[in-house]
Each structure stands twice: as C-alpha cells, then as structure tokens.
Write a protein that holds these residues in place. Sequence first.
Motif, PDB file in Angstrom:
ATOM      1  N   LEU A   1       0.826  -1.202   0.000  1.00 23.23           N
ATOM      2  CA  LEU A   1       0.000   0.000   0.000  1.00 23.23           C
ATOM      3  C   LEU A   1       0.866   1.261   0.000  1.00 23.23           C
ATOM      4  N   VAL A   2       1.932   1.267   0.786  1.00 24.12           N
ATOM      5  CA  VAL A   2       2.841   2.418   0.828  1.00 24.12           C
ATOM      6  C   VAL A   2       3.484   2.621  -0.545  1.00 24.12           C
ATOM      7  N   TYR A   3       3.920   1.549  -1.197  1.00 25.20           N
ATOM      8  CA  TYR A   3       4.519   1.658  -2.527  1.00 25.20           C
ATOM      9  C   TYR A   3       3.521   2.209  -3.549  1.00 25.20           C
ATOM     10  N   VAL A   4       2.297   1.740  -3.484  1.00 25.72           N
ATOM     11  CA  VAL A   4       1.262   2.209  -4.414  1.00 25.72           C
ATOM     12  C   VAL A   4       0.999   3.700  -4.203  1.00 25.72           C
ATOM     13  N   VAL A   5       0.845   4.120  -2.953  1.00 22.74           N
ATOM     14  CA  VAL A   5       0.605   5.538  -2.659  1.00 22.74           C
ATOM     15  C   VAL A   5       1.783   6.376  -3.132  1.00 22.74           C
ATOM     16  N   LEU A   6       3.005   5.917  -2.882  1.00 20.77           N
ATOM     17  CA  LEU A   6       4.197   6.629  -3.318  1.00 20.77           C
ATOM     18  C   LEU A   6       4.227   6.738  -4.849  1.00 20.77           C
ATOM     19  N   ALA A   7       3.903   5.659  -5.544  1.00 22.93           N
ATOM     20  CA  ALA A   7       3.893   5.674  -7.010  1.00 22.93           C
ATOM     21  C   ALA A   7       2.853   6.666  -7.537  1.00 22.93           C
ATOM     22  N   VAL A   8       1.675   6.707  -6.939  1.00 26.09           N
ATOM     23  CA  VAL A   8       0.623   7.640  -7.364  1.00 26.09           C
ATOM     24  C   VAL A   8       1.061   9.080  -7.119  1.00 26.09           C
ATOM     25  N   VAL A   9       1.644   9.353  -5.962  1.00 22.15           N
ATOM     26  CA  VAL A   9       2.123  10.709  -5.656  1.00 22.15           C
ATOM     27  C   VAL A   9       3.185  11.132  -6.669  1.00 22.15           C
ATOM     28  N   LEU A  10       4.143  10.269  -6.959  1.00 23.68           N
ATOM     29  CA  LEU A  10       5.184  10.596  -7.929  1.00 23.68           C
ATOM     30  C   LEU A  10       4.597  10.795  -9.329  1.00 23.68           C
ATOM     31  N   LEU A  11       3.641   9.959  -9.704  1.00 28.50           N
ATOM     32  CA  LEU A  11       2.992  10.065 -11.004  1.00 28.50           C
ATOM     33  C   LEU A  11       2.299  11.418 -11.149  1.00 28.50           C
ATOM     34  N   PHE A  12       1.498  11.799 -10.138  1.00 31.88           N
ATOM     35  CA  PHE A  12       0.768  13.062 -10.216  1.00 31.88           C
ATOM     36  C   PHE A  12       1.676  14.271 -10.025  1.00 31.88           C
ATOM     37  N   THR A  13       2.817  14.105  -9.411  1.00 29.17           N
ATOM     38  CA  THR A  13       3.741  15.219  -9.230  1.00 29.17           C
ATOM     39  C   THR A  13       4.560  15.474 -10.492  1.00 29.17           C
ATOM     40  N   PHE A  14       5.036  14.426 -11.127  1.00 28.64           N
ATOM     41  CA  PHE A  14       5.982  14.599 -12.220  1.00 28.64           C
ATOM     42  C   PHE A  14       5.441  14.289 -13.611  1.00 28.64           C
ATOM     43  N   VAL A  15       4.343  13.565 -13.722  1.00 28.66           N
ATOM     44  CA  VAL A  15       3.864  13.154 -15.040  1.00 28.66           C
ATOM     45  C   VAL A  15       2.562  13.849 -15.407  1.00 28.66           C
ATOM     46  N   GLY A  16       1.571  13.726 -14.588  1.00 30.64           N
ATOM     47  CA  GLY A  16       0.273  14.279 -14.943  1.00 30.64           C
ATOM     48  C   GLY A  16      -0.626  14.391 -13.744  1.00 30.64           C
ATOM     49  N   ARG A  17      -1.820  14.825 -14.009  1.00 26.20           N
ATOM     50  CA  ARG A  17      -2.814  14.995 -12.953  1.00 26.20           C
ATOM     51  C   ARG A  17      -4.194  14.869 -13.561  1.00 26.20           C
ATOM     52  N   LEU A  18      -5.180  14.877 -12.700  1.00 23.93           N
ATOM     53  CA  LEU A  18      -6.563  14.884 -13.150  1.00 23.93           C
ATOM     54  C   LEU A  18      -7.106  16.291 -12.977  1.00 23.93           C
ATOM     55  N   SER A  19      -7.945  16.713 -13.911  1.00 21.02           N
ATOM     56  CA  SER A  19      -8.554  18.042 -13.835  1.00 21.02           C
ATOM     57  C   SER A  19      -9.999  17.936 -14.302  1.00 21.02           C
ATOM     58  N   ARG A  20     -10.872  18.651 -13.623  1.00 20.97           N
ATOM     59  CA  ARG A  20     -12.295  18.617 -13.948  1.00 20.97           C
ATOM     60  C   ARG A  20     -12.684  19.855 -14.749  1.00 20.97           C
ATOM     61  N   VAL A  21     -13.499  19.646 -15.782  1.00 23.88           N
ATOM     62  CA  VAL A  21     -14.033  20.742 -16.586  1.00 23.88           C
ATOM     63  C   VAL A  21     -15.127  21.430 -15.773  1.00 23.88           C
ATOM     64  N   GLN A  22     -15.081  22.754 -15.747  1.00 27.15           N
ATOM     65  CA  GLN A  22     -16.112  23.521 -15.051  1.00 27.15           C
ATOM     66  C   GLN A  22     -16.752  24.465 -16.050  1.00 27.15           C
ATOM     67  N   GLY A  23     -18.020  24.259 -16.334  1.00 26.37           N
ATOM     68  CA  GLY A  23     -18.746  25.145 -17.230  1.00 26.37           C
ATOM     69  C   GLY A  23     -18.937  24.571 -18.622  1.00 26.37           C
ATOM     70  N   GLU A  24     -19.515  25.402 -19.467  1.00 25.89           N
ATOM     71  CA  GLU A  24     -19.942  24.977 -20.808  1.00 25.89           C
ATOM     72  C   GLU A  24     -19.055  25.504 -21.930  1.00 25.89           C
ATOM     73  N   SER A  25     -17.909  26.110 -21.608  1.00 29.24           N
ATOM     74  CA  SER A  25     -17.127  26.794 -22.634  1.00 29.24           C
ATOM     75  C   SER A  25     -16.470  25.869 -23.662  1.00 29.24           C
ATOM     76  N   MET A  26     -16.410  24.569 -23.406  1.00 24.56           N
ATOM     77  CA  MET A  26     -15.780  23.645 -24.361  1.00 24.56           C
ATOM     78  C   MET A  26     -16.782  22.696 -25.027  1.00 24.56           C
ATOM     79  N   ARG A  27     -18.086  22.948 -24.839  1.00 21.35           N
ATOM     80  CA  ARG A  27     -19.071  22.113 -25.522  1.00 21.35           C
ATOM     81  C   ARG A  27     -18.869  22.221 -27.023  1.00 21.35           C
TER      82      ARG A  27
END
Length: 191
Positions: free
Chosen positions: A18-44
């Motif tokens: 579990l510690v390794y998985v959490v560490l891998a996710v933290v490193l992934l989101f820090t150095f590779v990518g992240r998740l972002s949510r669309v807010q609003g209708e501007s890209m319809r």
Amino acid sequence: MTGKQQAQRGAYEWVQTLVYVVLAVVLLFTFVGRLSRVQGESMRETLQDRDLLLVLNGYLCGSYEAGDIVIAQRGDFNDGAPIVKRVIATEGQTVDIDFNAGTVYVDGAALEEPYAREATWLAEGVEFPLTVPAGCLFLMGDNRNDSEDSRSADLGPVDSRCVIGKAVFLALPGKTADLNAREWNRVGFLR
C-alpha cells in the motif's frame, strides 16, 4: 513460523504494498500528470461540464500547438480556478476575427474548426488583429459564444507559464443534467 507470525508477516506485506502504491501515485501526479475537472460549458461539444481529464504536466509537453486543449490557471482570472481552453495561436502569430462572418483567422488563413460548436460572433474587448506576444498563447473555448477566453480584456493572451498542462484523455464523463447518467462512449483520447 506460527500462525500469528504468518498473519503479522502478511499484514506487513500488505502495508508495504500500500505504501509503494501511494508513493507511485504521488510521484505520477507530481511529475507526469494529474486529473482536472471541466467547469462550465465553454468547451461544448468537445467537453462537457464535470468531465474528468487526464492532463500531462506542462514540462512534459514541450511546446503547445494550435489545436491542443490546455488547462491554464491565473490567480487574477476566474477566481483563480483552472480553465480548460483550446490553443488557437502561439507566440508571434496574428489572430484576427471577422465577427460578421464568424470566422477566425491566424496569420491571414481562415481556421478550419470542426471542433467549434458555432461560428464566432461574440467580441469581448480585445482589439483585432492581435499578434500573440512572446511566451504567450491565444486560447478560446470551443463553445465560442459562451466562453470567456483570450478575446476578453480580463484574460487576453495567456503566458505559457500559467499553463498547467495539456489535456490528453477524457477519463470520466460528467453526468448529464437531464438523465443524471454518464456518456461512456466519449471516454478516450482528445483531439
């Protein structure tokens, strides 16, 4: 080894994993990518309100190109919340918009914009033609007449250092307002 020792060893291995998985996710989101949510209708119609996107961090993308969907954030715009927009032009390019015909031009050539929801009728305060300053991007939403973007004097061309990254994958579609369901067929790589 006794049963108690085996149980302790098994628990230790689970915690370690579990510690390794959490560490891998933290490193992934820090150095590779992240998740972002669309807010609003501007890209319809490309993206809907509440869609969840996988975003590659800016330094991995290199330079941005016209057509890329990016997430930008500037403290003095949109209450500091990230915005999702499409790159229309990059530094040194000249943007012009014929608001009578609804056509966007970059360096004198009319853009072919199959992603745009409708023609561009709405002017928001920036004077055209506009040459994009060095280190900046000209961003617009695909839902042109319901998007506050680089046409607005409040935003204007966006410094590329304010770009968080490039949206590359629609990971989770937002729930539709009428059915409260998700359109799973939209999951996939973005164009």
